[in-house]
Design a protein around this motif. Structure first.
Motif, PDB file in Angstrom:
ATOM      1  N   MET A   1      51.951 -37.100  33.947  1.00 49.13           N
ATOM      2  CA  MET A   1      50.771 -36.048  33.416  1.00 49.13           C
ATOM      3  C   MET A   1      49.674 -36.458  33.474  1.00 49.13           C
ATOM      4  SD  MET A   1      53.134 -33.956  31.943  1.00 49.13           S
ATOM      5  CE  MET A   1      51.489 -33.169  30.778  1.00 49.13           C
ATOM      6  N   ASP A   2      48.941 -36.252  34.790  1.00 51.76           N
ATOM      7  CA  ASP A   2      47.630 -36.971  35.833  1.00 51.76           C
ATOM      8  C   ASP A   2      46.806 -35.690  34.133  1.00 51.76           C
ATOM      9  OD1 ASP A   2      48.135 -34.683  37.150  1.00 51.76           O
ATOM     10  OD2 ASP A   2      47.576 -35.135  38.483  1.00 51.76           O
ATOM     11  N   GLY A   3      45.923 -35.879  34.852  1.00 51.88           N
ATOM     12  CA  GLY A   3      44.575 -34.642  34.648  1.00 51.88           C
ATOM     13  C   GLY A   3      44.690 -33.842  34.726  1.00 51.88           C
ATOM     14  N   ASP A   4      45.122 -33.603  36.075  1.00 52.06           N
ATOM     15  CA  ASP A   4      45.626 -31.583  36.431  1.00 52.06           C
ATOM     16  C   ASP A   4      46.669 -31.293  35.353  1.00 52.06           C
ATOM     17  OD1 ASP A   4      43.482 -31.057  38.594  1.00 52.06           O
ATOM     18  OD2 ASP A   4      45.247 -31.652  39.923  1.00 52.06           O
ATOM     19  N   ALA A   5      47.591 -31.990  34.859  1.00 51.73           N
ATOM     20  CA  ALA A   5      49.425 -31.774  34.703  1.00 51.73           C
ATOM     21  C   ALA A   5      48.898 -31.025  33.086  1.00 51.73           C
ATOM     22  CB  ALA A   5      49.813 -32.777  34.526  1.00 51.73           C
ATOM     23  N   LYS A   6      47.673 -31.723  32.678  1.00 50.50           N
ATOM     24  CA  LYS A   6      47.190 -32.146  31.199  1.00 50.50           C
ATOM     25  C   LYS A   6      46.129 -30.905  31.051  1.00 50.50           C
ATOM     26  CE  LYS A   6      47.782 -36.407  29.528  1.00 50.50           C
ATOM     27  NZ  LYS A   6      47.312 -37.868  29.391  1.00 50.50           N
ATOM     28  N   ARG A   7      45.358 -30.645  31.277  1.00 49.48           N
ATOM     29  CA  ARG A   7      44.775 -29.554  31.784  1.00 49.48           C
ATOM     30  C   ARG A   7      45.478 -28.238  32.402  1.00 49.48           C
ATOM     31  NH1 ARG A   7      40.967 -32.204  35.100  1.00 49.48           N
ATOM     32  NH2 ARG A   7      41.836 -31.015  37.163  1.00 49.48           N
ATOM     33  N   PHE A   8      46.220 -28.309  33.111  1.00 47.87           N
ATOM     34  CA  PHE A   8      47.158 -26.504  33.038  1.00 47.87           C
ATOM     35  C   PHE A   8      48.036 -26.188  32.612  1.00 47.87           C
ATOM     36  CE2 PHE A   8      44.967 -27.732  37.545  1.00 47.87           C
ATOM     37  CZ  PHE A   8      43.124 -26.517  36.904  1.00 47.87           C
ATOM     38  N   THR A   9      48.528 -27.109  31.252  1.00 45.26           N
ATOM     39  CA  THR A   9      49.323 -27.057  30.395  1.00 45.26           C
ATOM     40  C   THR A   9      48.957 -26.703  29.009  1.00 45.26           C
ATOM     41  OG1 THR A   9      50.284 -29.479  30.621  1.00 45.26           O
ATOM     42  CG2 THR A   9      51.152 -27.914  32.124  1.00 45.26           C
ATOM     43  N   GLY A  10      50.079 -26.774  28.396  1.00 47.35           N
ATOM     44  CA  GLY A  10      50.346 -27.399  26.586  1.00 47.35           C
ATOM     45  C   GLY A  10      50.399 -28.308  26.329  1.00 47.35           C
ATOM     46  N   CYS A  11      50.843 -29.964  26.927  1.00 50.45           N
ATOM     47  CA  CYS A  11      51.304 -30.446  27.070  1.00 50.45           C
ATOM     48  C   CYS A  11      50.003 -31.784  26.973  1.00 50.45           C
ATOM     49  CB  CYS A  11      51.931 -30.953  28.060  1.00 50.45           C
ATOM     50  SG  CYS A  11      53.319 -30.643  28.541  1.00 50.45           S
ATOM     51  N   ASP A  12      49.004 -31.500  26.428  1.00 50.37           N
ATOM     52  CA  ASP A  12      48.134 -32.232  26.105  1.00 50.37           C
ATOM     53  C   ASP A  12      48.029 -33.714  25.913  1.00 50.37           C
ATOM     54  OD1 ASP A  12      46.748 -29.816  26.907  1.00 50.37           O
ATOM     55  OD2 ASP A  12      45.473 -29.655  25.186  1.00 50.37           O
ATOM     56  N   GLU A  13      49.155 -33.318  24.034  1.00 50.12           N
ATOM     57  CA  GLU A  13      49.554 -35.036  24.261  1.00 50.12           C
ATOM     58  C   GLU A  13      51.009 -35.427  24.660  1.00 50.12           C
ATOM     59  OE1 GLU A  13      47.884 -36.462  21.113  1.00 50.12           O
ATOM     60  OE2 GLU A  13      47.135 -34.747  21.697  1.00 50.12           O
ATOM     61  N   GLY A  14      51.158 -35.250  26.278  1.00 48.35           N
ATOM     62  CA  GLY A  14      52.587 -35.469  26.702  1.00 48.35           C
ATOM     63  C   GLY A  14      53.430 -34.624  26.753  1.00 48.35           C
ATOM     64  N   PHE A  15      54.187 -34.814  27.724  1.00 52.83           N
ATOM     65  CA  PHE A  15      55.783 -34.073  28.016  1.00 52.83           C
ATOM     66  C   PHE A  15      56.239 -33.939  26.958  1.00 52.83           C
ATOM     67  CE2 PHE A  15      59.639 -32.019  29.092  1.00 52.83           C
ATOM     68  CZ  PHE A  15      58.984 -30.389  29.976  1.00 52.83           C
ATOM     69  N   ASP A  16      56.850 -34.898  26.432  1.00 53.29           N
ATOM     70  CA  ASP A  16      58.215 -35.251  25.530  1.00 53.29           C
ATOM     71  C   ASP A  16      57.068 -35.181  24.427  1.00 53.29           C
ATOM     72  OD1 ASP A  16      60.786 -36.782  24.822  1.00 53.29           O
ATOM     73  OD2 ASP A  16      59.530 -37.310  23.327  1.00 53.29           O
ATOM     74  N   GLU A  17      56.507 -35.056  23.669  1.00 47.32           N
ATOM     75  CA  GLU A  17      55.493 -34.817  22.948  1.00 47.32           C
ATOM     76  C   GLU A  17      55.872 -33.133  23.037  1.00 47.32           C
ATOM     77  OE1 GLU A  17      53.765 -34.382  18.756  1.00 47.32           O
ATOM     78  OE2 GLU A  17      54.330 -35.969  19.322  1.00 47.32           O
ATOM     79  N   TYR A  18      55.393 -31.637  23.622  1.00 42.90           N
ATOM     80  CA  TYR A  18      55.895 -30.777  23.434  1.00 42.90           C
ATOM     81  C   TYR A  18      57.301 -30.341  23.102  1.00 42.90           C
ATOM     82  CZ  TYR A  18      57.459 -26.747  25.700  1.00 42.90           C
ATOM     83  OH  TYR A  18      57.647 -25.606  26.846  1.00 42.90           O
ATOM     84  N   TYR A  19      58.300 -31.114  24.216  1.00 41.49           N
ATOM     85  CA  TYR A  19      59.600 -30.790  23.927  1.00 41.49           C
ATOM     86  C   TYR A  19      60.052 -30.701  23.538  1.00 41.49           C
ATOM     87  CZ  TYR A  19      64.342 -31.748  24.972  1.00 41.49           C
ATOM     88  OH  TYR A  19      65.668 -31.620  24.366  1.00 41.49           O
ATOM     89  N   GLN A  20      59.379 -31.774  22.121  1.00 37.72           N
ATOM     90  CA  GLN A  20      60.534 -32.169  20.368  1.00 37.72           C
ATOM     91  C   GLN A  20      59.445 -30.916  19.800  1.00 37.72           C
ATOM     92  OE1 GLN A  20      62.434 -34.714  20.150  1.00 37.72           O
ATOM     93  NE2 GLN A  20      62.753 -35.294  22.561  1.00 37.72           N
TER      94      GLN A  20
END
Length: 158
Positions: free
Chosen positions: A20-39
């Motif tokens: 979850m680098d800058g691009d991954a956070k900027r271009f996904t709905g995972c601002d708080e991290g992937f696991d937060e999105y998943y949960q």
């Protein structure tokens, strides 16, 4: 199949969070991290993991290279999150994984895909190109203009 597709569990949290680098956070709905999105997704009362929601780690040979989140709503498979590991971006892995998912969906998630939709941020050119290479076409823009929808239709699926 070329890749192995395994179910995401919390055992992979640290590995995926490291992607979850800058691009991954900027271009996904995972601002708080992937696991937060998943949960948040798996705790939604309408979500039935393995039935209408899947999260798969994509493994090329023995190397985990990406993660993808899929939801099935009204017979349309929605790809809402798709992250390729930062050091593996830019060499076509994303579009190759999408092509494999579309062709082998019955083996990967147990559902044959006829129609799919991807939600992509307008400034995420790399994702737009990867999805277009996999057969998706621009369909529409969200009324807010914050995301674009790309669609895929499998003409050979009856």
């Amino acid at each position: 199949m070329k890749n192995n597709w395994i179910d995401y569990t919390s055992a992979y949290k640290e590995m995926v969070e490291s992607w979850m680098d800058g691009d991954a956070k900027r271009f996904t709905g995972c601002d708080e991290g992937f696991d937060e999105y998943y949960q948040s997704e798996v705790n939604d009362p309408e979500t039935k993991p393995g039935e209408n929601f899947w999260v798969k780690i994509i493994i090329a040979n023995t190397d985990p290279v990406g993660i993808i989140a899929l939801g099935l709503w009204d017979n349309i498979l929605t790809i809402s999150e798709f992250i390729i590991r930062p050091d593996r971006r830019g060499n076509g892995l994303g579009s190759l994984a999408l092509v494999e998912l579309l062709a082998q969906s019955n083996n990967i998630i147990g559902v044959k895909i006829k129609d799919a939709e991807a939600v992509i941020f307008p400034n995420n050119i790399a994702s737009q190109k990867a999805f277009e290479k996999a057969g998706f076409i621009f369909h529409s823009e969200h009324p807010d203009g914050d995301v674009w929808y790309y669609r895929y239709h499998n003409n050979t699926c009856y």
